[in-house]
Design a protein around this motif. Structure first.
Motif, PDB file in Angstrom:
ATOM      1  N   GLU A  87       0.637  -1.146   0.222  1.00 14.83           N
ATOM      2  CA  GLU A  87      -0.039  -0.251  -0.378  1.00 14.83           C
ATOM      3  C   GLU A  87       0.572   1.666  -0.178  1.00 14.83           C
ATOM      4  OE1 GLU A  87      -2.126   3.002   2.256  1.00 14.83           O
ATOM      5  OE2 GLU A  87      -0.813   1.797   2.947  1.00 14.83           O
ATOM      6  N   VAL A  88       2.007   1.434   0.352  1.00 11.87           N
ATOM      7  CA  VAL A  88       3.028   2.265   0.955  1.00 11.87           C
ATOM      8  C   VAL A  88       3.832   2.914  -0.500  1.00 11.87           C
ATOM      9  CG1 VAL A  88       5.529   3.249   2.120  1.00 11.87           C
ATOM     10  CG2 VAL A  88       3.358   2.183   3.471  1.00 11.87           C
ATOM     11  N   ALA A  89       3.964   1.824  -1.284  1.00 13.79           N
ATOM     12  CA  ALA A  89       4.744   1.308  -2.290  1.00 13.79           C
ATOM     13  C   ALA A  89       3.681   2.191  -3.503  1.00 13.79           C
ATOM     14  CB  ALA A  89       5.318   0.306  -2.530  1.00 13.79           C
ATOM     15  N   LEU A  90       2.589   1.487  -3.318  1.00 14.73           N
ATOM     16  CA  LEU A  90       1.898   1.762  -4.481  1.00 14.73           C
ATOM     17  C   LEU A  90       1.175   3.209  -4.526  1.00 14.73           C
ATOM     18  CD1 LEU A  90       0.881   0.691  -7.065  1.00 14.73           C
ATOM     19  CD2 LEU A  90      -0.925  -0.728  -5.650  1.00 14.73           C
ATOM     20  N   ALA A  91       0.753   4.095  -3.408  1.00 18.04           N
ATOM     21  CA  ALA A  91       0.813   5.190  -3.632  1.00 18.04           C
ATOM     22  C   ALA A  91       1.351   5.994  -3.658  1.00 18.04           C
ATOM     23  CB  ALA A  91      -0.571   4.245  -1.448  1.00 18.04           C
ATOM     24  N   ALA A  92       2.888   5.957  -2.988  1.00 19.48           N
ATOM     25  CA  ALA A  92       3.478   6.647  -2.903  1.00 19.48           C
ATOM     26  C   ALA A  92       4.332   6.630  -5.504  1.00 19.48           C
ATOM     27  CB  ALA A  92       5.058   6.301  -2.651  1.00 19.48           C
ATOM     28  N   ALA A  93       4.039   5.456  -5.835  1.00 17.24           N
ATOM     29  CA  ALA A  93       4.270   5.049  -7.044  1.00 17.24           C
ATOM     30  C   ALA A  93       2.994   6.285  -8.191  1.00 17.24           C
ATOM     31  CB  ALA A  93       4.845   4.585  -7.180  1.00 17.24           C
ATOM     32  N   LEU A  94       1.778   5.931  -7.540  1.00 14.13           N
ATOM     33  CA  LEU A  94       0.806   6.485  -8.141  1.00 14.13           C
ATOM     34  C   LEU A  94       0.478   7.717  -8.204  1.00 14.13           C
ATOM     35  CD1 LEU A  94      -1.576   2.931  -8.100  1.00 14.13           C
ATOM     36  CD2 LEU A  94      -0.407   4.347  -9.825  1.00 14.13           C
ATOM     37  N   LYS A  95       0.615   8.551  -6.505  1.00 17.34           N
ATOM     38  CA  LYS A  95      -0.209  10.125  -6.298  1.00 17.34           C
ATOM     39  C   LYS A  95       0.923  11.157  -7.444  1.00 17.34           C
ATOM     40  CE  LYS A  95       4.438  11.457  -3.687  1.00 17.34           C
ATOM     41  NZ  LYS A  95       4.137  11.721  -2.126  1.00 17.34           N
ATOM     42  N   THR A  96       2.025  10.803  -8.246  1.00 18.42           N
ATOM     43  CA  THR A  96       2.091  11.896  -9.130  1.00 18.42           C
ATOM     44  C   THR A  96       2.038  11.741 -10.905  1.00 18.42           C
ATOM     45  OG1 THR A  96       3.482  10.039  -9.613  1.00 18.42           O
ATOM     46  CG2 THR A  96       4.494  11.813  -8.126  1.00 18.42           C
ATOM     47  N   ARG A  97       0.854  10.797 -10.658  1.00 17.36           N
ATOM     48  CA  ARG A  97       0.112  10.609 -11.983  1.00 17.36           C
ATOM     49  C   ARG A  97      -1.543  11.200 -11.775  1.00 17.36           C
ATOM     50  NH1 ARG A  97       4.492   7.277 -11.766  1.00 17.36           N
ATOM     51  NH2 ARG A  97       4.526   5.554 -13.063  1.00 17.36           N
ATOM     52  N   PRO A  98      -1.555  12.341 -13.512  1.00 12.72           N
ATOM     53  CA  PRO A  98      -2.785  12.674 -13.168  1.00 12.72           C
ATOM     54  C   PRO A  98      -3.592  12.241 -13.184  1.00 12.72           C
ATOM     55  CG  PRO A  98      -0.840  12.923 -15.205  1.00 12.72           C
ATOM     56  CD  PRO A  98      -0.473  12.197 -14.360  1.00 12.72           C
ATOM     57  N   GLY A  99      -4.620  11.896 -12.968  1.00 10.09           N
ATOM     58  CA  GLY A  99      -6.214  11.881 -13.224  1.00 10.09           C
ATOM     59  C   GLY A  99      -5.906  10.415 -12.700  1.00 10.09           C
ATOM     60  N   VAL A 100      -5.023   9.962 -11.507  1.00 10.20           N
ATOM     61  CA  VAL A 100      -5.192   8.643 -11.083  1.00 10.20           C
ATOM     62  C   VAL A 100      -6.038   8.819  -9.671  1.00 10.20           C
ATOM     63  CG1 VAL A 100      -4.064   6.407 -10.132  1.00 10.20           C
ATOM     64  CG2 VAL A 100      -3.745   7.581 -12.373  1.00 10.20           C
ATOM     65  N   ILE A 101      -6.677   8.293  -9.507  1.00 13.35           N
ATOM     66  CA  ILE A 101      -6.876   8.690  -7.744  1.00 13.35           C
ATOM     67  C   ILE A 101      -6.637   6.881  -6.868  1.00 13.35           C
ATOM     68  CG2 ILE A 101      -8.883   9.301  -5.887  1.00 13.35           C
ATOM     69  CD1 ILE A 101     -10.120  10.223  -8.457  1.00 13.35           C
ATOM     70  N   VAL A 102      -6.106   7.295  -5.709  1.00 15.41           N
ATOM     71  CA  VAL A 102      -5.802   5.816  -4.878  1.00 15.41           C
ATOM     72  C   VAL A 102      -6.641   6.180  -3.529  1.00 15.41           C
ATOM     73  CG1 VAL A 102      -3.685   5.389  -3.535  1.00 15.41           C
ATOM     74  CG2 VAL A 102      -3.469   6.122  -5.828  1.00 15.41           C
ATOM     75  N   ALA A 103      -7.134   5.099  -3.538  1.00 17.87           N
ATOM     76  CA  ALA A 103      -8.236   4.871  -2.365  1.00 17.87           C
ATOM     77  C   ALA A 103      -7.344   3.971  -1.403  1.00 17.87           C
ATOM     78  CB  ALA A 103      -9.469   5.251  -2.074  1.00 17.87           C
ATOM     79  N   SER A 104      -7.021   3.919  -0.088  1.00 15.79           N
ATOM     80  CA  SER A 104      -7.108   2.776   0.792  1.00 15.79           C
ATOM     81  C   SER A 104      -8.250   2.454   1.204  1.00 15.79           C
ATOM     82  CB  SER A 104      -6.209   2.852   2.146  1.00 15.79           C
ATOM     83  OG  SER A 104      -4.758   3.508   1.612  1.00 15.79           O
ATOM     84  N   VAL A 105      -8.370   0.781   1.593  1.00 16.68           N
ATOM     85  CA  VAL A 105      -9.797  -0.246   2.000  1.00 16.68           C
ATOM     86  C   VAL A 105      -9.433  -0.619   2.862  1.00 16.68           C
ATOM     87  CG1 VAL A 105     -11.981  -0.969   1.284  1.00 16.68           C
ATOM     88  CG2 VAL A 105     -10.813   0.422  -0.386  1.00 16.68           C
ATOM     89  N   PRO A 106      -9.982  -0.113   4.283  1.00 17.88           N
ATOM     90  CA  PRO A 106      -9.537  -0.936   4.947  1.00 17.88           C
ATOM     91  C   PRO A 106     -10.225  -2.224   4.865  1.00 17.88           C
ATOM     92  CG  PRO A 106     -10.447   0.431   6.394  1.00 17.88           C
ATOM     93  CD  PRO A 106     -10.378   1.102   4.448  1.00 17.88           C
ATOM     94  N   VAL A 107      -9.288  -3.954   5.504  1.00 14.12           N
ATOM     95  CA  VAL A 107      -9.820  -4.874   5.773  1.00 14.12           C
ATOM     96  C   VAL A 107      -9.440  -5.618   6.892  1.00 14.12           C
ATOM     97  CG1 VAL A 107     -10.072  -6.955   4.518  1.00 14.12           C
ATOM     98  CG2 VAL A 107      -9.687  -4.720   2.831  1.00 14.12           C
ATOM     99  N   PRO A 108     -10.662  -5.746   8.014  1.00 14.85           N
ATOM    100  CA  PRO A 108     -10.162  -5.984   8.717  1.00 14.85           C
ATOM    101  C   PRO A 108      -9.856  -7.871   9.184  1.00 14.85           C
ATOM    102  CG  PRO A 108     -12.165  -5.271   9.285  1.00 14.85           C
ATOM    103  CD  PRO A 108     -11.400  -4.746   8.169  1.00 14.85           C
ATOM    104  N   LEU A 109      -8.935  -8.556   9.796  1.00 13.85           N
ATOM    105  CA  LEU A 109      -8.022  -9.435   9.903  1.00 13.85           C
ATOM    106  C   LEU A 109      -8.529  -9.854  11.223  1.00 13.85           C
ATOM    107  CD1 LEU A 109      -4.818  -9.571   7.704  1.00 13.85           C
ATOM    108  CD2 LEU A 109      -7.124 -10.589   6.604  1.00 13.85           C
ATOM    109  N   ARG A 110      -9.386 -11.205  10.991  1.00 10.56           N
ATOM    110  CA  ARG A 110      -9.807 -11.904  12.398  1.00 10.56           C
ATOM    111  C   ARG A 110      -8.886 -13.028  12.191  1.00 10.56           C
ATOM    112  NH1 ARG A 110     -15.606 -12.051  10.202  1.00 10.56           N
ATOM    113  NH2 ARG A 110     -15.683  -9.685  10.122  1.00 10.56           N
ATOM    114  N   ASP A 111      -8.815 -13.991  13.514  1.00 10.60           N
ATOM    115  CA  ASP A 111      -7.920 -15.134  13.654  1.00 10.60           C
ATOM    116  C   ASP A 111      -8.891 -16.159  13.561  1.00 10.60           C
ATOM    117  OD1 ASP A 111      -5.428 -14.050  15.189  1.00 10.60           O
ATOM    118  OD2 ASP A 111      -6.644 -13.675  17.174  1.00 10.60           O
ATOM    119  N   ALA A 112      -8.444 -17.298  13.080  1.00  8.91           N
ATOM    120  CA  ALA A 112      -9.452 -18.568  12.712  1.00  8.91           C
ATOM    121  C   ALA A 112      -9.701 -19.527  13.521  1.00  8.91           C
ATOM    122  CB  ALA A 112      -8.833 -19.311  11.632  1.00  8.91           C
TER     123      ALA A 112
END
Length: 79
Positions: free
Chosen positions: A54-79
């Motif tokens: 998430e950190v690497a991809l957001a940093a690489a895409l933040k300079t691209r015009p017309g590209v919106i980056v959104a993080s979606v939290p996904v809770p992980l539970r113990d099995a």
């Protein structure tokens, strides 16, 4: 929206994703929204092990015009 699977022989996942988004943006003159899942493990102490993509991809895409980056939290539970 169809699912597109990108195959890569490289250890880097960011480069093929950014190249795919660049090609897509060249073909279509529209905004592109990139949703990045952010894993949220239940024990707080494990969170530093996740989400490096998430950190690497957001940093690489933040300079691209017309590209919106959104993080979606996904809770992980113990099995």
């Amino acid at each position: 929206m169809p699912l597109k699977i990108l195959h890569t022989e490289y250890a880097s996942v960011t480069r093929p994703i950014v190249a795919f988004i660049d090609k897509l943006h060249e073909r279509h003159d529209e905004r592109i929204v990139v949703l990045i899942p952010v894993a949220l493990p239940q024990p707080l102490r494990y969170r530093f092990l996740h989400n490096h993509l998430e950190v690497a991809l957001a940093a690489a895409l933040k300079t691209r015009p017309g590209v919106i980056v959104a993080s979606v939290p996904v809770p992980l539970r113990d099995a």
